[in-house]
Write a protein that holds these residues in place. Sequence first.
Motif, mmCIF file in Angstrom:
data_model
loop_
_atom_site.group_PDB
_atom_site.id
_atom_site.type_symbol
_atom_site.label_atom_id
_atom_site.label_comp_id
_atom_site.label_asym_id
_atom_site.label_seq_id
_atom_site.Cartn_x
_atom_site.Cartn_y
_atom_site.Cartn_z
ATOM 1 N N LYS A 72 -11.605 37.444 10.498
ATOM 2 C CA LYS A 72 -12.871 36.878 10.967
ATOM 3 C C LYS A 72 -13.805 37.983 11.449
ATOM 4 C CE LYS A 72 -13.548 34.922 14.996
ATOM 5 N NZ LYS A 72 -13.455 34.017 16.165
ATOM 6 N N ASP A 73 -13.246 38.937 12.169
ATOM 7 C CA ASP A 73 -14.038 40.052 12.666
ATOM 8 C C ASP A 73 -14.640 40.851 11.516
ATOM 9 O OD1 ASP A 73 -14.940 41.819 14.854
ATOM 10 O OD2 ASP A 73 -13.574 43.261 13.941
ATOM 11 N N LEU A 74 -13.848 41.009 10.455
ATOM 12 C CA LEU A 74 -14.338 41.751 9.292
ATOM 13 C C LEU A 74 -15.520 41.033 8.655
ATOM 14 C CD1 LEU A 74 -13.669 44.300 7.645
ATOM 15 C CD2 LEU A 74 -12.250 42.876 6.176
ATOM 16 N N THR A 75 -15.460 39.704 8.580
ATOM 17 C CA THR A 75 -16.573 38.944 7.997
ATOM 18 C C THR A 75 -17.801 38.989 8.905
ATOM 19 O OG1 THR A 75 -15.917 36.814 8.988
ATOM 20 C CG2 THR A 75 -14.948 37.385 6.861
ATOM 21 N N ASN A 76 -17.585 39.094 10.218
ATOM 22 C CA ASN A 76 -18.710 39.196 11.148
ATOM 23 C C ASN A 76 -19.398 40.554 11.049
ATOM 24 O OD1 ASN A 76 -18.303 36.618 12.186
ATOM 25 N ND2 ASN A 76 -16.986 37.342 13.849
ATOM 26 N N GLU A 77 -18.588 41.600 10.909
ATOM 27 C CA GLU A 77 -19.111 42.961 10.912
ATOM 28 C C GLU A 77 -19.701 43.363 9.559
ATOM 29 O OE1 GLU A 77 -19.355 45.040 13.376
ATOM 30 O OE2 GLU A 77 -18.212 44.015 14.935
ATOM 31 N N HIS A 78 -19.136 42.806 8.480
ATOM 32 C CA HIS A 78 -19.606 43.172 7.142
ATOM 33 C C HIS A 78 -19.824 41.908 6.332
ATOM 34 C CE1 HIS A 78 -20.222 45.513 3.520
ATOM 35 N NE2 HIS A 78 -19.330 44.764 2.898
ATOM 36 N N GLN A 79 -21.049 41.701 5.879
ATOM 37 C CA GLN A 79 -21.413 40.470 5.197
ATOM 38 C C GLN A 79 -20.936 40.486 3.741
ATOM 39 O OE1 GLN A 79 -23.288 37.709 6.649
ATOM 40 N NE2 GLN A 79 -22.438 38.772 8.410
ATOM 41 N N ALA A 80 -19.675 40.152 3.554
ATOM 42 C CA ALA A 80 -19.101 40.069 2.211
ATOM 43 C C ALA A 80 -18.155 38.878 2.155
ATOM 44 C CB ALA A 80 -18.357 41.360 1.858
ATOM 45 N N SER A 81 -17.905 38.394 0.949
ATOM 46 C CA SER A 81 -16.969 37.288 0.766
ATOM 47 C C SER A 81 -15.535 37.803 0.801
ATOM 48 C CB SER A 81 -17.230 36.585 -0.571
ATOM 49 O OG SER A 81 -18.470 35.913 -0.552
ATOM 50 N N ILE A 82 -14.665 37.034 1.433
ATOM 51 C CA ILE A 82 -13.250 37.390 1.522
ATOM 52 C C ILE A 82 -12.426 36.310 0.830
ATOM 53 C CG2 ILE A 82 -11.296 37.542 3.112
ATOM 54 C CD1 ILE A 82 -12.995 39.102 5.006
ATOM 55 N N VAL A 83 -11.495 36.744 -0.027
ATOM 56 C CA VAL A 83 -10.574 35.841 -0.706
ATOM 57 C C VAL A 83 -9.159 36.175 -0.233
ATOM 58 C CG1 VAL A 83 -9.671 35.046 -2.917
ATOM 59 C CG2 VAL A 83 -12.077 35.726 -2.718
ATOM 60 N N CYS A 84 -8.456 35.182 0.299
ATOM 61 C CA CYS A 84 -7.095 35.366 0.809
ATOM 62 C C CYS A 84 -6.121 34.676 -0.143
ATOM 63 C CB CYS A 84 -6.964 34.780 2.205
ATOM 64 S SG CYS A 84 -8.065 35.522 3.430
ATOM 65 N N MET A 85 -5.240 35.444 -0.785
ATOM 66 C CA MET A 85 -4.340 34.884 -1.794
ATOM 67 C C MET A 85 -2.890 34.913 -1.309
ATOM 68 S SD MET A 85 -5.773 36.044 -5.521
ATOM 69 C CE MET A 85 -4.897 37.590 -5.504
ATOM 70 N N GLY A 86 -2.154 33.861 -1.655
ATOM 71 C CA GLY A 86 -0.739 33.786 -1.314
ATOM 72 C C GLY A 86 -0.157 32.472 -1.786
ATOM 73 N N THR A 87 1.092 32.239 -1.463
ATOM 74 C CA THR A 87 1.741 30.974 -1.810
ATOM 75 C C THR A 87 1.243 29.880 -0.870
ATOM 76 O OG1 THR A 87 3.636 31.300 -0.338
ATOM 77 C CG2 THR A 87 3.786 32.262 -2.559
ATOM 78 N N PRO B 152 -22.140 34.372 3.651
ATOM 79 C CA PRO B 152 -21.137 34.546 2.597
ATOM 80 C C PRO B 152 -20.037 33.498 2.691
ATOM 81 C CG PRO B 152 -20.897 36.238 4.283
ATOM 82 C CD PRO B 152 -22.177 35.538 4.562
ATOM 83 N N ARG B 153 -19.551 33.101 1.545
ATOM 84 C CA ARG B 153 -18.484 32.102 1.477
ATOM 85 C C ARG B 153 -17.145 32.801 1.337
ATOM 86 N NH1 ARG B 153 -20.652 28.969 -3.545
ATOM 87 N NH2 ARG B 153 -18.736 27.764 -3.311
ATOM 88 N N HIS B 154 -16.125 32.195 1.923
ATOM 89 C CA HIS B 154 -14.789 32.770 1.898
ATOM 90 C C HIS B 154 -13.805 31.728 1.354
ATOM 91 C CE1 HIS B 154 -16.765 35.725 4.361
ATOM 92 N NE2 HIS B 154 -17.006 34.818 5.297
ATOM 93 N N LEU B 155 -12.623 32.192 0.943
ATOM 94 C CA LEU B 155 -11.715 31.297 0.220
ATOM 95 C C LEU B 155 -10.259 31.625 0.504
ATOM 96 C CD1 LEU B 155 -11.528 29.072 -2.059
ATOM 97 C CD2 LEU B 155 -11.360 30.974 -3.684
ATOM 98 N N PHE B 156 -9.458 30.584 0.719
ATOM 99 C CA PHE B 156 -8.004 30.675 0.692
ATOM 100 C C PHE B 156 -7.563 30.195 -0.693
ATOM 101 C CE2 PHE B 156 -7.431 31.977 4.865
ATOM 102 C CZ PHE B 156 -6.081 32.014 5.217
ATOM 103 N N LEU B 157 -6.965 31.086 -1.474
ATOM 104 C CA LEU B 157 -6.559 30.772 -2.842
ATOM 105 C C LEU B 157 -5.037 30.824 -2.922
ATOM 106 C CD1 LEU B 157 -7.364 30.237 -5.781
ATOM 107 C CD2 LEU B 157 -7.556 32.715 -6.103
ATOM 108 N N THR B 158 -4.417 29.667 -3.111
ATOM 109 C CA THR B 158 -2.962 29.586 -3.115
ATOM 110 C C THR B 158 -2.426 29.240 -4.495
ATOM 111 O OG1 THR B 158 -2.976 27.245 -2.473
ATOM 112 C CG2 THR B 158 -2.924 28.876 -0.693
ATOM 113 N N GLY B 159 -1.146 29.454 -4.658
ATOM 114 C CA GLY B 159 -0.484 29.123 -5.914
ATOM 115 C C GLY B 159 0.994 29.432 -5.800
ATOM 116 N N LEU B 160 1.802 28.702 -6.534
ATOM 117 C CA LEU B 160 3.235 28.956 -6.536
ATOM 118 C C LEU B 160 3.531 30.344 -7.080
ATOM 119 C CD1 LEU B 160 4.472 25.535 -7.989
ATOM 120 C CD2 LEU B 160 4.587 26.267 -5.594
ATOM 121 N N SER B 161 4.678 30.863 -6.732
ATOM 122 C CA SER B 161 5.105 32.142 -7.293
ATOM 123 C C SER B 161 5.142 32.047 -8.813
ATOM 124 C CB SER B 161 6.499 32.495 -6.759
ATOM 125 O OG SER B 161 6.995 33.656 -7.379
ATOM 126 N N GLY B 162 4.573 33.058 -9.476
ATOM 127 C CA GLY B 162 4.629 33.091 -10.928
ATOM 128 C C GLY B 162 3.469 32.439 -11.647
#
Length: 303
Positions: free
Chosen positions: A168-183, A51-61
């Motif tokens: 990381k542990d969550l991705t190892n234990e469960h095969q799903a894509s994770i998207v992390c969003m923030g500034t 599974p592929r994972h992603l850090f998705l960033t963007g300015l506030s608003g």
Amino acid sequence: MSREEVKGFARRIRKLFIEHREVERIWKRLDSMRVYIEDDEIDDEDDDKDPRHLFLTGLSGVGKSQIGKRYKKRNPGYTAVFDDEEIDIMPVIYVKLPYPFTQHAFYRKILKALGTDNLRNDARINMVKDRVLFLLKKQKTKMIIFDEMNFILRTKNFDNQTAMEMLKDLTNEHQASIVCMGTPQIEVLHTMEDEYIRRFGRDHIKKFETCDKEFCDLLKDIEDTIKPPSYIGLHEIYSELLHEYSQGRIGYLHLIIKEAYNILGVFDENCTDLSQANITAAVLKQAKYNVFRVDDHLIKPTN
């Protein structure tokens, strides 16, 4: 005009969301991530998935949270029957991280997103984690969108590396894509280890840099969506003003428009007449001041 018509207009303003080009681009990328596992059964013995994972960033608003919430909504859960048991399938879940960030609160937030949080408050962390992993598999979750990753950085008494190891542990234990969003500040989490860089791709939600045709098309779509009682001409008359006030960030733009109609009384419970609810430059200026004062939304964070 009836009260129901006014309420319908107010509802369209409150629920305003436009699937503009940048939203569609991000959604297509999320779709492409799920292709790798979408047609498979999640199985402990299946080690072939990647599974592929992603850090998705963007300015506030810029609309990060709405993009995540709406993506979850456009991939709704459903009820399926397996061995005479009804199971709520949740292909995508949206999780707003807790503040302050703790292990216990992290897993409880996931449980809540899965539609349950019936464990005792004093349940041991291993029990809570095991419940999360069990339900993620049972409910066939293929993607988890974690919003407000900045809360990890803001929690002073929680180690950033520990938080990333939990993901990381969550991705190892469960095969799903994770998207992390923030500034953009959350990039420090992404670059802490080479392994995080390898596991997580990067993308950035862009704002409307200039008052160009794309921004004007967005304003036209907004007016077409809210269906005001009389023509405003947002894209013809107020495009440059709204771009300046919103700094090209759609979240700020929505706030200004909603506040403008709040000033005009559209959200008043007793409002039954929209004949005077007309957007003007003066109303937009007052709305911008009410929401941001002079330049609150222009202040850059110190770190």
